[in-house]
Design an enzyme around this catalytic site. Structure first.
Site, PDB file in Angstrom:
ATOM      1  N   GLU A 119      90.203   2.535  46.471  1.00  0.00           N
ATOM      2  CA  GLU A 119      89.847   3.951  46.254  1.00  0.00           C
ATOM      3  C   GLU A 119      88.804   4.071  45.138  1.00  0.00           C
ATOM      4  O   GLU A 119      87.849   4.843  45.246  1.00  0.00           O
ATOM      5  CB  GLU A 119      91.108   4.753  45.911  1.00  0.00           C
ATOM      6  CG  GLU A 119      92.028   4.911  47.109  1.00  0.00           C
ATOM      7  CD  GLU A 119      93.374   5.531  46.798  1.00  0.00           C
ATOM      8  OE1 GLU A 119      94.036   5.953  47.752  1.00  0.00           O
ATOM      9  OE2 GLU A 119      93.768   5.584  45.619  1.00  0.00           O
ATOM     10  N   SER A 175      99.062  10.776  52.656  1.00  0.00           N
ATOM     11  CA  SER A 175      99.488  11.745  53.665  1.00  0.00           C
ATOM     12  C   SER A 175      98.534  12.937  53.739  1.00  0.00           C
ATOM     13  O   SER A 175      98.329  13.509  54.819  1.00  0.00           O
ATOM     14  CB  SER A 175     100.914  12.222  53.360  1.00  0.00           C
ATOM     15  OG  SER A 175     100.981  12.760  52.054  1.00  0.00           O
ATOM     16  N   THR A 176      97.933  13.333  52.613  1.00  0.00           N
ATOM     17  CA  THR A 176      96.978  14.453  52.644  1.00  0.00           C
ATOM     18  C   THR A 176      95.699  14.010  53.353  1.00  0.00           C
ATOM     19  O   THR A 176      95.142  14.745  54.185  1.00  0.00           O
ATOM     20  CB  THR A 176      96.671  14.942  51.208  1.00  0.00           C
ATOM     21  OG1 THR A 176      97.889  15.021  50.482  1.00  0.00           O
ATOM     22  CG2 THR A 176      95.992  16.298  51.222  1.00  0.00           C
ATOM     23  N   ASP A 235      89.648  12.414  48.858  1.00  0.00           N
ATOM     24  CA  ASP A 235      90.898  11.685  48.660  1.00  0.00           C
ATOM     25  C   ASP A 235      91.931  12.595  47.993  1.00  0.00           C
ATOM     26  O   ASP A 235      91.578  13.608  47.379  1.00  0.00           O
ATOM     27  CB  ASP A 235      90.644  10.439  47.791  1.00  0.00           C
ATOM     28  CG  ASP A 235      91.759   9.398  47.909  1.00  0.00           C
ATOM     29  OD1 ASP A 235      92.749   9.637  48.619  1.00  0.00           O
ATOM     30  OD2 ASP A 235      91.624   8.331  47.270  1.00  0.00           O
ATOM     31  N   LYS A 254      96.203   8.061  40.400  1.00  0.00           N
ATOM     32  CA  LYS A 254      96.195   7.713  41.815  1.00  0.00           C
ATOM     33  C   LYS A 254      96.851   6.348  42.000  1.00  0.00           C
ATOM     34  O   LYS A 254      96.991   5.594  41.051  1.00  0.00           O
ATOM     35  CB  LYS A 254      94.758   7.679  42.350  1.00  0.00           C
ATOM     36  CG  LYS A 254      94.141   9.067  42.400  1.00  0.00           C
ATOM     37  CD  LYS A 254      92.764   9.083  43.022  1.00  0.00           C
ATOM     38  CE  LYS A 254      92.651   8.298  44.268  1.00  0.00           C
ATOM     39  NZ  LYS A 254      93.618   8.684  45.333  1.00  0.00           N
ATOM     40  N   GLY A 255      97.217   6.057  43.240  1.00  0.00           N
ATOM     41  CA  GLY A 255      97.791   4.745  43.538  1.00  0.00           C
ATOM     42  C   GLY A 255      99.202   4.797  44.076  1.00  0.00           C
ATOM     43  O   GLY A 255      99.816   3.755  44.308  1.00  0.00           O
ATOM     44  N   GLY A 256      99.696   6.022  44.302  1.00  0.00           N
ATOM     45  CA  GLY A 256     101.033   6.149  44.894  1.00  0.00           C
ATOM     46  C   GLY A 256     101.131   5.435  46.229  1.00  0.00           C
ATOM     47  O   GLY A 256     102.203   4.986  46.632  1.00  0.00           O
ATOM     48  N   GLY A 257      99.999   5.307  46.905  1.00  0.00           N
ATOM     49  CA  GLY A 257      99.965   4.589  48.185  1.00  0.00           C
ATOM     50  C   GLY A 257      99.464   3.163  48.028  1.00  0.00           C
ATOM     51  O   GLY A 257      99.151   2.497  49.023  1.00  0.00           O
ATOM     52  N   LYS A 305     100.562  19.113  42.234  1.00  0.00           N
ATOM     53  CA  LYS A 305      99.921  17.948  41.601  1.00  0.00           C
ATOM     54  C   LYS A 305      99.086  18.326  40.366  1.00  0.00           C
ATOM     55  O   LYS A 305      98.631  17.450  39.648  1.00  0.00           O
ATOM     56  CB  LYS A 305      98.991  17.251  42.615  1.00  0.00           C
ATOM     57  CG  LYS A 305      99.625  16.901  43.970  1.00  0.00           C
ATOM     58  CD  LYS A 305     100.404  15.634  43.903  1.00  0.00           C
ATOM     59  CE  LYS A 305     100.922  15.153  45.239  1.00  0.00           C
ATOM     60  NZ  LYS A 305      99.950  14.507  46.072  1.00  0.00           N
TER      61      LYS A 305
HETATM   62  C1  5RP Z   1      97.024   6.358  47.432  1.00  0.00           C
HETATM   63  C2  5RP Z   1      96.728   7.539  46.592  1.00  0.00           C
HETATM   64  C3  5RP Z   1      96.972   8.889  47.183  1.00  0.00           C
HETATM   65  O1  5RP Z   1      95.813   9.631  47.125  1.00  0.00           O
HETATM   66  C4  5RP Z   1      98.065   9.584  46.420  1.00  0.00           C
HETATM   67  O2  5RP Z   1      99.209   8.745  46.367  1.00  0.00           O
HETATM   68  C5  5RP Z   1      98.442  10.923  47.041  1.00  0.00           C
HETATM   69  O3  5RP Z   1      99.045  10.713  48.270  1.00  0.00           O
HETATM   70  P1  5RP Z   1      99.600  11.887  49.168  1.00  0.00           P
HETATM   71  O4  5RP Z   1      98.429  12.620  49.718  1.00  0.00           O
HETATM   72  O5  5RP Z   1     100.415  11.186  50.230  1.00  0.00           O
HETATM   73  O6  5RP Z   1     100.467  12.782  48.296  1.00  0.00           O
HETATM   74  O7  5RP Z   1      96.290   7.462  45.471  1.00  0.00           O
HETATM   75  O8  5RP Z   1      96.861   5.159  46.720  1.00  0.00           O
END
Ligand code: 5RP
Length: 219
Positions: A103, A30-31, A81, A94-97, A121
């Protein structure tokens, strides 16, 4: 300021790191979606972007930004990122998405990793956020048992298949005091594609969104 406003603020600040005439590495989340919007305003200045996910690729193209395949590039000057956590040395979770493997591939091409996050964060020790790991499906149970042996609680992320056709396991209960050695160890386990510890590919710059403005941390 809302969390979304903080994200938009750091995304705009990351434009200062965009190199004219270059291909820019673009992450996922999202960022980064705010960053893609900001990047679109200067798209005439760049040669294109290399993307870390199908989702970011679609968004970049939707904003008229050319997407270059990673295999066509030797280096890019900068990768922008987000992160789920970042510590005081620039190491990240990382990896929430679920995009962590691509990446890390794009981060590996980049001379400089610019991490864009809101202040929530920034942590002392990584691990409060469950650690994402991309795993080949037949190894999920085996990898989960290994995490249990080190005190972690691993759960497969429901309904998620990565862009590479694999599973994501999220591991709660870890305290990652030595990110580089833990990253190196977990990456050796059979079936692990990528662990979401970014220590070898840590950030050199973190743009931290706060209600008082953007703080720049350099590592
Ligand atoms: C995706 C990631 C993202 O950078 C991480 O999850 C942060 O996401 P957001 O900007 O939505 O908080 O690692 O795999």
């Amino acid at each position: 300021m809302t969390a979304d406003q903080l994200k938009a603020q750091v995304a705009r600040a990351a434009l200062d790191y965009v190199v004219d005439g270059a291909v820019i590495g673009v992450g996922t989340g999202s960022t980064v979606n705010h960053f893609i919007e900001a990047l679109a305003t200067v798209r005439h200045r760049i040669a294109g972007a290399v993307s870390s996910s199908e989702a970011s690729t679609a968004r970049l193209r939707g904003h008229g930004i050319e997407v270059v395949e990673a295999g066509q590039l030797e280096r890019v000057p900068v990768y922008v990122d987000g992160a789920d956590e970042i510590d005081g040395r620039g190491c990240m979770i990382k990896g929430g998405g679920a995009a962590l493997t691509r990446e890390k591939i794009v981060a590996d091409l980049a001379d400089r990793f610019v991490c864009i996050v809101d202040q929530s964060k920034l942590v002392g020790t990584l691990g409060r956020y469950p650690l994402p790991v991309e795993v080949i499906p037949m190894a999920v149970a085996q990898v989960a048992r290994r995490f249990a042996e080190m005190g972690g609680r691993a759960a497969q992320r429901a309904g998620v298949v990565t862009d590479n056709g694999n599973a994501i396991v999220d591991v709660a209960g870890l305290s990652i005091t030595e990110p580089l050695s833990m990253e190196t160890e977990i990456n050796q386990w059979p079936g692990v594609v990528t662990v979401g510890i970014f220590a070898r590919h840590r950030a050199q710059v973190c743009l931290l969104g706060t209600s008082e403005g953007v703080r720049t941390l350099k590592f």
